[in-house]
Design a protein around this motif. Structure first.
Motif, mmCIF file in Angstrom:
data_model
loop_
_atom_site.group_PDB
_atom_site.id
_atom_site.type_symbol
_atom_site.label_atom_id
_atom_site.label_comp_id
_atom_site.label_asym_id
_atom_site.label_seq_id
_atom_site.Cartn_x
_atom_site.Cartn_y
_atom_site.Cartn_z
ATOM 1 N N HIS A 183 3.503 -8.471 10.171
ATOM 2 C CA HIS A 183 2.689 -9.482 10.847
ATOM 3 C C HIS A 183 1.244 -9.030 10.992
ATOM 4 O O HIS A 183 0.297 -9.743 10.654
ATOM 5 C CB HIS A 183 3.268 -9.729 12.248
ATOM 6 C CG HIS A 183 3.835 -11.104 12.407
ATOM 7 N ND1 HIS A 183 4.359 -11.536 13.607
ATOM 8 C CD2 HIS A 183 3.967 -12.156 11.554
ATOM 9 C CE1 HIS A 183 4.779 -12.778 13.477
ATOM 10 N NE2 HIS A 183 4.564 -13.174 12.257
ATOM 11 N N GLN A 201 -4.020 -15.294 16.457
ATOM 12 C CA GLN A 201 -3.195 -14.946 17.627
ATOM 13 C C GLN A 201 -2.592 -13.551 17.446
ATOM 14 O O GLN A 201 -2.605 -12.729 18.346
ATOM 15 C CB GLN A 201 -2.083 -15.981 17.808
ATOM 16 C CG GLN A 201 -1.115 -15.687 18.944
ATOM 17 C CD GLN A 201 0.045 -16.680 19.033
ATOM 18 O OE1 GLN A 201 -0.020 -17.794 18.498
ATOM 19 N NE2 GLN A 201 1.107 -16.312 19.720
ATOM 20 N N ILE A 202 -2.118 -13.285 16.248
ATOM 21 C CA ILE A 202 -1.482 -11.992 15.958
ATOM 22 C C ILE A 202 -2.532 -10.878 15.946
ATOM 23 O O ILE A 202 -2.263 -9.742 16.288
ATOM 24 C CB ILE A 202 -0.740 -12.050 14.612
ATOM 25 C CG1 ILE A 202 0.338 -13.139 14.657
ATOM 26 C CG2 ILE A 202 -0.122 -10.705 14.248
ATOM 27 C CD1 ILE A 202 0.934 -13.477 13.305
ATOM 28 N N ASN A 259 7.032 -5.565 23.083
ATOM 29 C CA ASN A 259 7.140 -4.919 21.772
ATOM 30 C C ASN A 259 6.641 -3.479 21.831
ATOM 31 O O ASN A 259 5.572 -3.156 21.318
ATOM 32 C CB ASN A 259 6.316 -5.710 20.737
ATOM 33 C CG ASN A 259 6.980 -7.011 20.372
ATOM 34 O OD1 ASN A 259 8.197 -7.095 20.267
ATOM 35 N ND2 ASN A 259 6.170 -8.049 20.188
ATOM 36 N N VAL A 301 13.242 -7.633 21.438
ATOM 37 C CA VAL A 301 13.124 -9.085 21.626
ATOM 38 C C VAL A 301 12.484 -9.696 20.388
ATOM 39 O O VAL A 301 11.615 -9.073 19.770
ATOM 40 C CB VAL A 301 12.263 -9.428 22.861
ATOM 41 C CG1 VAL A 301 12.959 -9.043 24.146
ATOM 42 C CG2 VAL A 301 10.885 -8.793 22.785
ATOM 43 N N LYS A 334 12.572 -3.906 13.932
ATOM 44 C CA LYS A 334 11.812 -5.116 14.210
ATOM 45 C C LYS A 334 10.329 -4.805 14.340
ATOM 46 O O LYS A 334 9.472 -5.506 13.779
ATOM 47 C CB LYS A 334 12.349 -5.751 15.508
ATOM 48 C CG LYS A 334 11.860 -7.149 15.777
ATOM 49 C CD LYS A 334 10.638 -7.150 16.666
ATOM 50 C CE LYS A 334 10.124 -8.527 16.936
ATOM 51 N NZ LYS A 334 9.050 -8.532 17.946
ATOM 52 N N LYS A 360 -1.426 -2.547 19.370
ATOM 53 C CA LYS A 360 -0.292 -2.901 18.494
ATOM 54 C C LYS A 360 -0.147 -1.943 17.308
ATOM 55 O O LYS A 360 0.967 -1.582 16.914
ATOM 56 C CB LYS A 360 -0.468 -4.333 17.968
ATOM 57 C CG LYS A 360 -0.388 -5.410 19.047
ATOM 58 C CD LYS A 360 -0.641 -6.797 18.463
ATOM 59 C CE LYS A 360 -0.526 -7.889 19.520
ATOM 60 N NZ LYS A 360 -0.798 -9.258 18.958
ATOM 61 N N PHE A 418 5.845 -16.419 25.448
ATOM 62 C CA PHE A 418 7.006 -15.726 24.858
ATOM 63 C C PHE A 418 8.160 -15.681 25.845
ATOM 64 O O PHE A 418 9.313 -15.936 25.500
ATOM 65 C CB PHE A 418 6.653 -14.309 24.384
ATOM 66 C CG PHE A 418 7.810 -13.661 23.693
ATOM 67 C CD1 PHE A 418 8.591 -12.719 24.351
ATOM 68 C CD2 PHE A 418 8.160 -14.054 22.411
ATOM 69 C CE1 PHE A 418 9.701 -12.167 23.720
ATOM 70 C CE2 PHE A 418 9.264 -13.501 21.773
ATOM 71 C CZ PHE A 418 10.043 -12.555 22.429
ATOM 72 N N ARG A 452 3.258 -0.328 15.369
ATOM 73 C CA ARG A 452 3.649 -1.200 14.252
ATOM 74 C C ARG A 452 3.405 -0.564 12.886
ATOM 75 O O ARG A 452 4.156 -0.795 11.951
ATOM 76 C CB ARG A 452 2.863 -2.515 14.317
ATOM 77 C CG ARG A 452 3.174 -3.319 15.554
ATOM 78 C CD ARG A 452 2.390 -4.616 15.580
ATOM 79 N NE ARG A 452 2.778 -5.431 16.736
ATOM 80 C CZ ARG A 452 2.578 -6.730 16.825
ATOM 81 N NH1 ARG A 452 1.986 -7.370 15.835
ATOM 82 N NH2 ARG A 452 2.956 -7.400 17.893
ATOM 83 N N ILE A 508 9.596 -15.954 16.956
ATOM 84 C CA ILE A 508 8.191 -16.272 16.646
ATOM 85 C C ILE A 508 7.778 -17.491 17.465
ATOM 86 O O ILE A 508 8.379 -18.564 17.358
ATOM 87 C CB ILE A 508 8.031 -16.508 15.127
ATOM 88 C CG1 ILE A 508 8.234 -15.166 14.397
ATOM 89 C CG2 ILE A 508 6.660 -17.107 14.810
ATOM 90 C CD1 ILE A 508 8.281 -15.276 12.884
ATOM 91 N N HIS A 545 1.723 -20.489 12.770
ATOM 92 C CA HIS A 545 1.503 -19.292 13.588
ATOM 93 C C HIS A 545 0.149 -18.712 13.212
ATOM 94 O O HIS A 545 -0.015 -18.162 12.122
ATOM 95 C CB HIS A 545 2.608 -18.275 13.332
ATOM 96 C CG HIS A 545 2.674 -17.201 14.375
ATOM 97 N ND1 HIS A 545 3.526 -16.138 14.271
ATOM 98 C CD2 HIS A 545 2.008 -17.022 15.544
ATOM 99 C CE1 HIS A 545 3.374 -15.339 15.333
ATOM 100 N NE2 HIS A 545 2.460 -15.871 16.113
HETATM 101 C C1 CS2 Z 1 3.258 -11.177 16.805
HETATM 102 C C2 CS2 Z 1 4.459 -11.153 17.744
HETATM 103 O O1 CS2 Z 1 1.429 -11.919 18.091
HETATM 104 C C3 CS2 Z 1 1.961 -10.931 17.549
HETATM 105 O O2 CS2 Z 1 1.528 -9.778 17.610
HETATM 106 O O3 CS2 Z 1 3.464 -10.171 15.823
HETATM 107 O O4 CS2 Z 1 4.212 -11.914 18.912
HETATM 108 C C4 CS2 Z 1 5.677 -11.709 17.021
HETATM 109 O O5 CS2 Z 1 5.497 -13.105 16.771
HETATM 110 C C5 CS2 Z 1 6.933 -11.506 17.841
HETATM 111 O O6 CS2 Z 1 7.098 -10.116 18.096
HETATM 112 C C6 CS2 Z 1 8.130 -12.038 17.068
HETATM 113 O O7 CS2 Z 1 9.306 -11.706 17.744
#
Ligand code: CS2
Length: 490
Positions: free
Chosen positions: A304, A374-375, A190, A229, A296, A382, A43, A386, A232, A370
């Motif tokens: 996400h 990974q998310i 984040n 920030v 965001k 998170k 990132f 979130r 993706i 994506h």
């Molecule tokens: C994604 C973030 O991997 C994750 O948790 O939600 O990396 C997302 O892609 C970025 O915050 C986008 O700016």
């Protein structure tokens, strides 16, 4: 173009790359290090390093010293490339550019003195960080966790530091003792109020280390601007390496891919000259970062994480694949518009309804693969910012939570499935999550009750809320039975 199939991307091969490759628009040899970045993962290299690459045409003293806190992988990959790497924007019309802003690569445990010397360098202008949510060693309410094993070790003073607060403490102490100025320390992770949190952590760390004078100096001399920030950035894989080699005509050991969209919002706390330089690269400086950051984190990242856990349970592998499921896509949009937007405040330059449409279009980008897996990592770190903050606010205001809890219930199922399939859980709390979920039977009441005991995920007020518990049990039960029409309430 180099015809040598084993040629690596480097200063020497830069001039011979394919004509379509965008190269640094400045003389790299004339640049000097002015930024130290902790956590040069994908990132960072797809986001801040690209902004600084653009700034270098405006100010050659903003090259980056990239410092990994633990792994030597980045140094091993990029040192033979003189810090150069390629960035591929995955769009219908892809672009390939070589990023030259990384001039030095250090792996902290191997180069402790070099890191501290750089932190105390009078020419250093900024410290930036992307160490992920877990890298800040925070308690659930966002304070420095003085009981965190790594923080305890760092405070003991034995051996090289292991945490971001630990390294920053040593570096800022050297700056203070050398009579140097403080400098902006810019968190790019984040987190809600990422700068405020890091600043408070640094004061707390200095006090815990017994250096009250340094704690005061940090308060007075060091700025920790909040930021948002966004871009993706899917992880690099072998297929990307092959694409990069084809586009460049040489080998790049660690290319980066991302969408074309990128946004960096920073609190307007920089000097006039630095503000101009940041704005020259497209950075948004504002007095209201919170509005951008909360929008965001809750809209994009909340959607996400919900897509990740629900999509994996439904058998999907990527964001765009999950978004091609009409019911799931409709559910996500309704949750964003009906449940998350009401928790937010708009601000100048941020139209929330338009923003939701842009996010959904970005999620549908067919050129971006994506991975939901990974998310799905680090969910315990998170979910609070979130989804759980939005749920807490909805409960307080009497707004519905039946859609907002779906991602949380799906996370519980995800953890249970991972444990029971003996698949590693990628999360700092993996041991506790494994123990807890191995005892889960799929019965909603006991399973949800067990997860709600995780105090570092569910603050006491949420864990005790009967409406939340009931909504989670309902969603959890529908998912267990694969009743997606019921599990995704419209
Ligand atoms: C994604 C973030 O991997 C994750 O948790 O939600 O990396 C997302 O892609 C970025 O915050 C986008 O700016």
């Amino acid at each position: 173009m180099s015809t040598d199939p084993i040629a690596r991307l480097s200063n020497a091969s830069l001039a011979n790359l394919k004509a379509s490759v965008i190269r640094p628009a400045y003389n790299r040899a004339a640049t000097s290090v002015g930024v130290l970045h902790f956590g040069p993962g994908a990132f960072h290299r797809g986001h801040q390093a690209v902004y600084f690459d653009q700034m270098l045409s405006h100010d050659p003293s903003l090259a980056i010293s990239a410092v990994s806190l633990h792994s030597d992988a980045v140094r091993q990959a990029l040192a033979p490339q003189d810090g150069l790497y390629s960035l591929i924007e995955r769009e219908a019309e892809p672009t390939v550019r070589v990023i030259g802003s990384v001039r030095e690569i250090l792996t902290a445990p191997r180069s402790a003195e070099a890191v501290l010397t750089r932190l105390a360098d009078p020419a250093l202008r900024f410290v930036t960080a992307t160490v992920t949510e877990k890298g800040y060693c925070l308690t659930p309410d966002g304070q420095l966790d003085l009981d965190h094993p790594l923080v305890i070790e760092d405070l003991s003073g034995k051996g090289p530091k292991q945490t971001l607060p630990g390294w920053l403490f040593e570096g800022l102490r050297r700056r203070q003792r050398a009579g140097l100025n403080g400098l902006p320390v810019i968190s790019c992770d984040n987190l809600s109020g990422n700068g405020d949190g890091l600043g408070a952590s640094m004061v707390a760390y200095a006090k815990a280390a017994g250096d009250i004078d340094l704690a005061q100096w940090i308060s007075d001399e060091v700025r920790f601007p909040n930021t948002m920030v966004d871009s993706i950035t899917p992880a690099t894989d072998e297929s990307l390496r092959a694409v990069a080699a084809e586009c460049l005509g040489v080998i790049d050991a660690w290319p980066i891919q991302r969408e074309r969209f990128t946004q960096w919002v920073v609190a307007d706390q920089l000097s006039e000259a630095d503000s101009e330089t940041f704005q020259s690269a497209g950075v948004t400086l504002t007095g209201d970062v919170a509005a951008f950051e909360r929008a965001k984190l809750r809209l994009l990242n909340g959607a996400h994480s919900t897509l990740a856990y629900v999509g994996l349970a439904m058998g999907y592998e990527s964001v765009s694949q999950a978004m091609a499921d009409p019911r799931l896509a409709a559910f996500i949009e309704r949750m964003m518009r009906q449940d998350i937007i009401p928790s937010l405040n708009a601000t100048r330059g941020l139209d929330l309804e338009v923003y939701v449409g842009q996010i959904l279009e970005r999620f549908r980008n067919p050129a971006i693969v994506h991975k939901l897996s990974q998310i799905a990592c680090d969910g315990s770190q998170k979910l609070p910012v979130r989804l759980l903050e939005t749920i807490a606010q909805a409960l307080a205001k009497g707004r519905p939570i039946h859609r907002l809890v779906v991602g949380v219930a799906a996370w519980m199922h995800f953890i249970r499935r991972q444990s029971q399939a003996s698949t590693p859980i990628i999360d700092p709390m993996w041991q506790r999550l494994t123990e807890l979920s191995l005892a889960c039977t799929g019965e909603p009441a006991p399973d949800v009750g067990a997860f709600l005991t995780l105090e570092s995920v569910f603050v006491q007020q949420l864990a005790a809320n009967t409406h939340l518990r009931s909504a989670l049990e309902t969603a959890y039960g529908h998912m267990r039975d694969g009743q997606w029409d019921l599990a995704l309430p419209m």
